[in-house]
Design an enzyme around this catalytic site. Sequence first.
Site, PDB file in Angstrom:
ATOM      1  N   ASP A 125       0.531  -1.552  -0.298  1.00  0.00           N
ATOM      2  CA  ASP A 125      -0.421  -0.625  -0.121  1.00  0.00           C
ATOM      3  C   ASP A 125       0.889   1.238  -0.167  1.00  0.00           C
ATOM      4  OD1 ASP A 125      -1.926   0.592   3.259  1.00  0.00           O
ATOM      5  OD2 ASP A 125       0.338   1.356   2.908  1.00  0.00           O
ATOM      6  N   CYS A 183     -21.320  -8.334  -4.453  1.00  0.00           N
ATOM      7  CA  CYS A 183     -21.746  -7.487  -3.350  1.00  0.00           C
ATOM      8  C   CYS A 183     -23.428  -7.956  -3.255  1.00  0.00           C
ATOM      9  CB  CYS A 183     -21.034  -6.224  -3.624  1.00  0.00           C
ATOM     10  SG  CYS A 183     -21.983  -4.723  -2.664  1.00  0.00           S
ATOM     11  N   CYS A 186     -26.881  -4.553   0.245  1.00  0.00           N
ATOM     12  CA  CYS A 186     -27.944  -4.361   1.407  1.00  0.00           C
ATOM     13  C   CYS A 186     -27.645  -2.598   1.365  1.00  0.00           C
ATOM     14  CB  CYS A 186     -27.302  -4.867   1.779  1.00  0.00           C
ATOM     15  SG  CYS A 186     -25.779  -5.130   3.014  1.00  0.00           S
ATOM     16  N   CYS A 189     -23.434  -0.749   4.066  1.00  0.00           N
ATOM     17  CA  CYS A 189     -22.308  -0.336   4.197  1.00  0.00           C
ATOM     18  C   CYS A 189     -22.376   1.205   4.214  1.00  0.00           C
ATOM     19  CB  CYS A 189     -20.761  -0.251   3.562  1.00  0.00           C
ATOM     20  SG  CYS A 189     -21.593  -0.427   1.743  1.00  0.00           S
ATOM     21  N   CYS A 193     -22.321   4.651   7.226  1.00  0.00           N
ATOM     22  CA  CYS A 193     -21.125   5.554   6.971  1.00  0.00           C
ATOM     23  C   CYS A 193     -21.466   6.633   7.627  1.00  0.00           C
ATOM     24  CB  CYS A 193     -20.780   5.957   5.122  1.00  0.00           C
ATOM     25  SG  CYS A 193     -19.251   7.152   5.733  1.00  0.00           S
ATOM     26  N   CYS A 209     -13.655  10.499   4.720  1.00  0.00           N
ATOM     27  CA  CYS A 209     -13.519   9.195   5.779  1.00  0.00           C
ATOM     28  C   CYS A 209     -12.967   9.188   6.742  1.00  0.00           C
ATOM     29  CB  CYS A 209     -13.064   8.074   4.470  1.00  0.00           C
ATOM     30  SG  CYS A 209     -12.377   6.448   5.261  1.00  0.00           S
ATOM     31  N   CYS A 234     -11.277   3.012  10.925  1.00  0.00           N
ATOM     32  CA  CYS A 234     -12.338   3.760  11.484  1.00  0.00           C
ATOM     33  C   CYS A 234     -13.113   2.172  10.438  1.00  0.00           C
ATOM     34  CB  CYS A 234     -13.581   4.581  10.357  1.00  0.00           C
ATOM     35  SG  CYS A 234     -14.861   4.413  10.428  1.00  0.00           S
ATOM     36  N   CYS A 241     -20.979  -5.027   7.294  1.00  0.00           N
ATOM     37  CA  CYS A 241     -21.061  -6.094   5.978  1.00  0.00           C
ATOM     38  C   CYS A 241     -21.309  -7.308   6.228  1.00  0.00           C
ATOM     39  CB  CYS A 241     -19.629  -5.959   6.168  1.00  0.00           C
ATOM     40  SG  CYS A 241     -20.055  -6.704   3.767  1.00  0.00           S
TER      41      CYS A 241
HETATM   42 FE1  SF4 Z   1     -21.965  -4.771   0.067  1.00  0.00          FE
HETATM   43 FE2  SF4 Z   1     -21.143  -5.510   2.329  1.00  0.00          FE
HETATM   44 FE3  SF4 Z   1     -22.261  -2.752   1.179  1.00  0.00          FE
HETATM   45 FE4  SF4 Z   1     -23.729  -4.934   1.317  1.00  0.00          FE
HETATM   46  S1  SF4 Z   1     -22.502  -4.022   3.234  1.00  0.00           S
HETATM   47  S2  SF4 Z   1     -23.611  -3.251   0.605  1.00  0.00           S
HETATM   48  S3  SF4 Z   1     -23.077  -7.082   0.670  1.00  0.00           S
HETATM   49  S4  SF4 Z   1     -20.096  -4.031   1.009  1.00  0.00           S
HETATM   50 FE1  SF4 Z   2     -17.241   5.427   6.493  1.00  0.00          FE
HETATM   51 FE2  SF4 Z   2     -14.521   5.562   5.968  1.00  0.00          FE
HETATM   52 FE3  SF4 Z   2     -15.866   5.188   8.381  1.00  0.00          FE
HETATM   53 FE4  SF4 Z   2     -16.504   3.480   5.628  1.00  0.00          FE
HETATM   54  S1  SF4 Z   2     -14.182   3.568   7.342  1.00  0.00           S
HETATM   55  S2  SF4 Z   2     -17.971   3.941   7.616  1.00  0.00           S
HETATM   56  S3  SF4 Z   2     -15.720   5.625   4.274  1.00  0.00           S
HETATM   57  S4  SF4 Z   2     -15.618   6.903   7.425  1.00  0.00           S
END
Ligand code: SF4
Ligand code: SF4
Length: 368
Positions: A125, A183, A186, A189, A193, A209, A234, A241
């Site tokens: 990364d 995916c 749903c 996520c 957020c 984020c 976070c 998920c």
């Molecule tokens: Fe896709 Fe997981 Fe987000 Fe649901 S929570 S929309 S399965 S990435």
């Molecule tokens: Fe939102 Fe970033 Fe936390 Fe995911 S990691 S829930 S995108 S703030």
Amino acid sequence: MQKNRLDTILRKIGIDIIGITKNYDIDKIYKRLVKRREKNYHTEFEFDINKRLDIESILPGWKNIISIGISYNFNIESIDAELKGRVSKSAIGRDYHLILNEKMDALIKALNEEGYEFNYFKGVDTTPLVDREIAAEAGIGFFGKNNSIINEEYGSFIFLGFIIIDIDISELWGKNRILENRCINCNLCIKSCPTNALRDNNDMDAKRCLSYLTQTKEDIPFDLREKINTLYGCDICQNVCPYNRNAIKKDEKEIIDIDLEDIIFISNKEFKRKYGDKAFSWRGKNIIRRNAVILLSKIVNKKSKDILIELLKDSSEMIRKYSIWALYMHGYLDLEAIILKASGRYLEENINELKRIEEFYVIKKGNR
Ligand code: SF4
Ligand code: SF4
């Protein structure tokens, strides 16, 4: 080498998922990166787009990219402390850059011992190349709407690394396969957020984020500071998920919380000793202290207040400014008097910061 021999080697090294690709899809990656730039969703940590595409200059004559995934879905434990802050799962254990580099070195050595000689380039990364795109191309997983690579067995709590090599050993893995995107849309996520960083069309405004905000040295806007609930990183959009609910767990346990008072007053030497090999320490002590101050803004009690007042004289301008904001969030009617009494030689600066904060919230209130 037979496939089952490779599987034995991987098990011995402790690599959970592996894939290989002959493809670094420059056109597809270019389009995605340009779209991000146009929407201003990128952060200061991202490389120039042309660099991110130029795999040939990284390893001329490259043939394959081996992508590896290591699960960090370990069990978590909290601590018994009045003031504590949580670190994201990916950053609390030993720095994953070190872990992945060791595993990749072991894999390279094992392949050499099996008679494969090659030049290589390893990445975790910090290189310009887009490791999630590589992982998707290599069949490690598919992109979820939370922008993570999801593996059906291991979920998305996986560290990713890659090795570019200049020989073709793809026959060891069988066909180059990109996984079907499973995916389930749903949207849990997106809905969970806290900052609306995730958008419905698989986009993410990385500037909003919390994972980015807890790492940046830029001044964090007041309204986004209010959303920060962790000391670093976070995990919310991964925790919700469904793929992570039944994902394979690691046996290891990690203590995931840090004592805020301890980290705020820690010496440089002690910080290095205690946290020097943790991924969350890469931005330095003061960024973690700043995040601890942000967390104290949500803990309204005497201990938290006393710490914040003490920090009004801290040698770091950033820490002083965030402490004033945190005290403001506590809601003390006599805040100006508190600042007058406790600021010492930073009085003028501190009062100016208080005015800046007050102006912001007066305007915000007026706009409601
Ligand atoms: Fe896709 Fe997981 Fe987000 Fe649901 S929570 S929309 S399965 S990435
Ligand atoms: Fe939102 Fe970033 Fe936390 Fe995911 S990691 S829930 S995108 S703030």
